[in-house]
Write a protein that holds these residues in place. Structure first.
Motif, PDB file in Angstrom:
ATOM      1  N   GLU A  36     -15.561  31.164  27.912  1.00  0.00           N
ATOM      2  CA  GLU A  36     -17.027  31.203  28.074  1.00  0.00           C
ATOM      3  C   GLU A  36     -17.641  30.029  27.313  1.00  0.00           C
ATOM      4  O   GLU A  36     -17.355  29.830  26.138  1.00  0.00           O
ATOM      5  CB  GLU A  36     -17.565  32.553  27.557  1.00  0.00           C
ATOM      6  CG  GLU A  36     -19.080  32.644  27.455  1.00  0.00           C
ATOM      7  CD  GLU A  36     -19.820  32.271  28.754  1.00  0.00           C
ATOM      8  OE1 GLU A  36     -19.529  32.859  29.800  1.00  0.00           O
ATOM      9  OE2 GLU A  36     -20.688  31.369  28.695  1.00  0.00           O
ATOM     10  N   ARG A  37     -18.507  29.291  28.003  1.00  0.00           N
ATOM     11  CA  ARG A  37     -19.059  28.079  27.361  1.00  0.00           C
ATOM     12  C   ARG A  37     -20.116  28.413  26.309  1.00  0.00           C
ATOM     13  O   ARG A  37     -20.376  27.611  25.419  1.00  0.00           O
ATOM     14  CB  ARG A  37     -19.624  27.136  28.425  1.00  0.00           C
ATOM     15  CG  ARG A  37     -20.744  27.738  29.229  1.00  0.00           C
ATOM     16  CD  ARG A  37     -21.167  26.843  30.370  1.00  0.00           C
ATOM     17  NE  ARG A  37     -22.021  27.600  31.265  1.00  0.00           N
ATOM     18  CZ  ARG A  37     -22.465  27.159  32.415  1.00  0.00           C
ATOM     19  NH1 ARG A  37     -22.125  25.968  32.835  1.00  0.00           N
ATOM     20  NH2 ARG A  37     -23.247  27.904  33.164  1.00  0.00           N
ATOM     21  N   LYS A  54     -35.742  43.312  31.724  1.00  0.00           N
ATOM     22  CA  LYS A  54     -36.108  44.740  31.692  1.00  0.00           C
ATOM     23  C   LYS A  54     -36.749  45.132  30.359  1.00  0.00           C
ATOM     24  O   LYS A  54     -37.605  46.010  30.307  1.00  0.00           O
ATOM     25  CB  LYS A  54     -34.891  45.629  31.978  1.00  0.00           C
ATOM     26  CG  LYS A  54     -34.691  45.924  33.453  1.00  0.00           C
ATOM     27  CD  LYS A  54     -34.427  44.691  34.198  1.00  0.00           C
ATOM     28  CE  LYS A  54     -34.762  44.361  35.524  1.00  0.00           C
ATOM     29  NZ  LYS A  54     -34.274  43.073  35.992  1.00  0.00           N
TER      30      LYS A  54
HETATM   31  P1  FAD Z   1     -22.921  35.145  35.298  1.00  0.00           P
HETATM   32  O1  FAD Z   1     -23.626  36.269  34.692  1.00  0.00           O
HETATM   33  O2  FAD Z   1     -23.708  33.988  35.790  1.00  0.00           O
HETATM   34  O3  FAD Z   1     -21.868  34.636  34.216  1.00  0.00           O
HETATM   35  C1  FAD Z   1     -21.125  33.482  34.418  1.00  0.00           C
HETATM   36  C2  FAD Z   1     -20.698  32.964  33.064  1.00  0.00           C
HETATM   37  O4  FAD Z   1     -19.795  31.911  33.267  1.00  0.00           O
HETATM   38  C3  FAD Z   1     -21.854  32.405  32.250  1.00  0.00           C
HETATM   39  O5  FAD Z   1     -21.882  33.024  30.992  1.00  0.00           O
HETATM   40  C4  FAD Z   1     -21.545  30.909  32.158  1.00  0.00           C
HETATM   41  O6  FAD Z   1     -21.934  30.364  30.916  1.00  0.00           O
HETATM   42  C5  FAD Z   1     -20.042  30.911  32.307  1.00  0.00           C
HETATM   43  N1  FAD Z   1     -19.508  29.657  32.839  1.00  0.00           N
HETATM   44  C6  FAD Z   1     -19.855  29.028  33.986  1.00  0.00           C
HETATM   45  N2  FAD Z   1     -19.111  27.923  34.160  1.00  0.00           N
HETATM   46  C7  FAD Z   1     -18.286  27.857  33.097  1.00  0.00           C
HETATM   47  C8  FAD Z   1     -17.281  26.964  32.702  1.00  0.00           C
HETATM   48  N3  FAD Z   1     -16.938  25.895  33.442  1.00  0.00           N
HETATM   49  N4  FAD Z   1     -16.643  27.202  31.539  1.00  0.00           N
HETATM   50  C9  FAD Z   1     -16.947  28.267  30.767  1.00  0.00           C
HETATM   51  N5  FAD Z   1     -17.875  29.148  31.091  1.00  0.00           N
HETATM   52  C10 FAD Z   1     -18.531  28.956  32.245  1.00  0.00           C
HETATM   53  N6  FAD Z   1     -28.786  41.533  38.587  1.00  0.00           N
HETATM   54  C11 FAD Z   1     -28.833  42.888  38.637  1.00  0.00           C
HETATM   55  O7  FAD Z   1     -27.889  43.513  39.121  1.00  0.00           O
HETATM   56  N7  FAD Z   1     -29.914  43.574  38.141  1.00  0.00           N
HETATM   57  C12 FAD Z   1     -30.971  42.943  37.599  1.00  0.00           C
HETATM   58  O8  FAD Z   1     -31.920  43.585  37.161  1.00  0.00           O
HETATM   59  C13 FAD Z   1     -30.950  41.527  37.539  1.00  0.00           C
HETATM   60  N8  FAD Z   1     -31.976  40.859  36.974  1.00  0.00           N
HETATM   61  C14 FAD Z   1     -31.906  39.503  36.884  1.00  0.00           C
HETATM   62  C15 FAD Z   1     -32.973  38.830  36.290  1.00  0.00           C
HETATM   63  C16 FAD Z   1     -32.941  37.463  36.170  1.00  0.00           C
HETATM   64  C17 FAD Z   1     -34.080  36.747  35.511  1.00  0.00           C
HETATM   65  C18 FAD Z   1     -31.807  36.736  36.658  1.00  0.00           C
HETATM   66  C19 FAD Z   1     -31.744  35.247  36.536  1.00  0.00           C
HETATM   67  C20 FAD Z   1     -30.744  37.397  37.253  1.00  0.00           C
HETATM   68  C21 FAD Z   1     -30.793  38.791  37.375  1.00  0.00           C
HETATM   69  N9  FAD Z   1     -29.752  39.486  37.977  1.00  0.00           N
HETATM   70  C22 FAD Z   1     -29.815  40.857  38.056  1.00  0.00           C
HETATM   71  C23 FAD Z   1     -28.558  38.810  38.526  1.00  0.00           C
HETATM   72  C24 FAD Z   1     -27.384  38.920  37.553  1.00  0.00           C
HETATM   73  O9  FAD Z   1     -27.744  38.364  36.327  1.00  0.00           O
HETATM   74  C25 FAD Z   1     -26.173  38.219  38.136  1.00  0.00           C
HETATM   75  O10 FAD Z   1     -25.900  38.722  39.419  1.00  0.00           O
HETATM   76  C26 FAD Z   1     -24.951  38.426  37.253  1.00  0.00           C
HETATM   77  O11 FAD Z   1     -25.173  37.948  35.953  1.00  0.00           O
HETATM   78  C27 FAD Z   1     -23.745  37.735  37.872  1.00  0.00           C
HETATM   79  O12 FAD Z   1     -22.639  37.936  37.068  1.00  0.00           O
HETATM   80  P2  FAD Z   1     -21.425  36.921  37.092  1.00  0.00           P
HETATM   81  O13 FAD Z   1     -20.408  37.507  36.166  1.00  0.00           O
HETATM   82  O14 FAD Z   1     -21.041  36.605  38.468  1.00  0.00           O
HETATM   83  O15 FAD Z   1     -21.991  35.554  36.509  1.00  0.00           O
END
Ligand code: FAD
Length: 468
Positions: A36-37, A54
């Motif tokens: 994780e970066r 929220k």
């Molecule tokens: P992410 O949460 O995007 O995590 C990806 C991680 O990978 C990040 O921490 C990033 O730093 C890391 N990363 C990326 N590239 C690299 C790399 N090369 N090296 C190391 N680390 C890396 N969803 C809901 O279900 N309910 C909600 O109420 C909701 N509200 C939201 C409100 C806002 C304002 C936003 C922006 C989004 C919301 N979402 C909500 C969407 C939700 O946040 C995402 O769908 C969810 O976080 C996706 O999870 P993920 O694990 O795919 O990726």
């Protein structure tokens, strides 16, 4: 390389998808490393998404409710807003959750390597930390969970500090007098709801003919009745054509059906036009993983990419970009790696706008049922006939259910306070293959809002005799 480690499973990205995958892998007896970066786990959702939004919406709801109680005989004083304290509250909530995740990783002996990860091959990932130190991770399996980021618009000067993405809006830099939400989707409307409660005059511009485009028209009609008082001007079928950062304000020129004839000045503009996957920056090509032109990674039903030992989950594999989808996909990917014959094949991925009122849907919308040529019938229970809704002044709400030709529930939507919480029952009913009779014969507590789900099923069955 300053360091080298070897693991069975490396997870690239510590968001909801990534940490869920790593924890499940560890629980199934595999070695798991999370890359994780950023310094905390939790990804967008915990740090700059679901949770902080929220925490703020919770405060906004109380402020709005307090305003509306005067008609019912209780008047509160004007709220005093202390942005520093609100920010501290939000940070405390985030800290509690990200701290919990870090403990959970330790308990499972899932190692976290902080830094930016990039594939070197289909067996190796290089991680570079903020100081430039490198760690080479040799892996048997990888799960890509690198998430997404806000889309930037080419004609918007994003480097001006009055032009925000959702992360900047959550920082609560200041309360603008006039604010524009560019994009009428869920994230924009949630943040607009917060700023409106804090005292900003908020406009919304949306290119299509409705807010939250996936929702059905009748559901949207009920929603609009309640949400429109939060916003000063909702411009549908309209787009922002020019955004200029000038000294006095951000000047926005609109085009379309409801465009004001002159540029409008705003103190802040939130650009909320969607999110783009982070697929292009991972060195995926070095591992042979195909990434689409838009940055998505394609997977099969076991979340496997075109490379046998590499999986992908969460926002990076496509819509809906939601945390609960990422979590479930993470579990399946880890289980498949552990040798289980599991698939990600849900009937329902619920969607909720946590605005005031909430709008929520699960399963098929009427639009989708029509597009798929499915024979369906609709049953609606208006909250104007619900005792509980009347008692709490939520009579504009509604519950809508969709049934197929075998009377089996295939979709549902709710609008009103707590609509998102009601959706759980609809989601479960669809997954369990319930028919209208199952729902109608389930004794729902009275007086509750979820009673409206049982009553909608009774409307469908034609068995409703009295209204609570
Ligand atoms: P992410 O949460 O995007 O995590 C990806 C991680 O990978 C990040 O921490 C990033 O730093 C890391 N990363 C990326 N590239 C690299 C790399 N090369 N090296 C190391 N680390 C890396 N969803 C809901 O279900 N309910 C909600 O109420 C909701 N509200 C939201 C409100 C806002 C304002 C936003 C922006 C989004 C919301 N979402 C909500 C969407 C939700 O946040 C995402 O769908 C969810 O976080 C996706 O999870 P993920 O694990 O795919 O990726």
């Amino acid at each position: 390389m300053s360091k080298e480690i070897t693991t069975q499973v490396v997870v690239l990205g510590g968001g909801p998808g990534g940490y869920s995958a790593a924890f499940r892998a560890a629980d199934l007896g595999l070695d798991a490393v999370i890359v994780e970066r950023y310094n905390t786990l939790g990804g967008v959702c915990l740090n700059v998404g679901c949770i902080p939004s929220k925490a703020l919406l919770h405060l906004a709801k109380h402020m709005e409710d307090a305003k509306h109680m005067a008609a019912e005989g209780i008047t509160f004083a004007e709220p005093k807003i202390d942005l520093d304290k609100i920010r501290a509250h939000k940070e405390k909530v985030i800290g509690q959750l990200t701290g919990g995740l870090s403990q959970m990783a330790k308990m499972r002996k899932a190692q976290v390597v902080n830094g930016t990860g990039e594939f070197v091959s289909d067996k190796q990932l290089k991680v570079t930390d903020a100081e430039g130190n490198e760690t080479l991770i040799n892996f048997e399996h990888a799960i890509i969970a690198a998430g997404s980021q806000s889309i930037k618009l080419p004609f918007v000067p994003h480097d001006d500090e009055r032009i925000w993405d959702s992360t900047a809006a959550l920082e609560l830099r200041f309360i603008p007098k006039r604010m524009l939400i560019l994009g009428g989707g869920i994230i924009g409307l949630e943040m607009g709801t917060v700023y409106s409660a804090l005292g900003a005059q908020v406009d919304v511009v949306e290119m299509t003919d409705q807010l939250i485009p996936p929702a059905d028209k009748d559901v949207m009609k009920a929603y609009m009745k309640m949400i429109k008082s939060k916003f000063d001007n909702i411009m549908l079928n309209t787009k922002a054509a020019k955004v200029e950062a000038k000294k006095d304000a951000i000047h926005v020129t609109f085009e379309g059906d409801n465009a004001p004839d002159k540029p409008v000045k705003y103190d802040a503009v939130l650009v909320a036009v969607g999110r783009a996957p982070n697929g292009a920056k991972l060195g995926a090509e070095n591992a042979g993983v195909k990434v689409t032109e838009r940055g998505f990674i394609e997977v099969d039903k076991q979340l496997r990419t075109n490379v046998n030992n590499i999986f992908a989950i969460g926002d990076i594999i496509g819509q809906p970009m939601l945390a609960h989808k990422a979590v479930h996909e993470g579990h399946v990917a880890a289980e498949v790696i552990a040798g289980k014959k599991h698939f990600f094949d849900p009937k329902v991925i619920p969607s909720i706008a946590y605005t005031d009122p909430e709008l929520a849907w699960a399963g098929l919308t009427e639009k989708e049922a029509k597009a798929q040529g499915i024979d369906y019938e609709v049953a609606v229970f208006p909250w104007s006939a619900s005792g509980r809704a009347i008692a709490q002044g939520a009579t504009d709400g509604m519950t809508k259910l969709l049934f197929d030709k075998h009377n089996r529930i295939i979709g549902g939507a709710t609008v009103g306070p707590n609509a998102g919480e009601l959706l759980g029952e609809i989601g479960l009913a669809i997954e369990m293959g319930c028919d209208a009779e199952d729902i109608a014969l389930t004794v729902h507590a009275h007086p509750t809002l979820h009673e409206s789900i049982g009553l909608a099923a009774e409307v469908f069955e034609g068995s409703i005799t009295d209204l609570p």
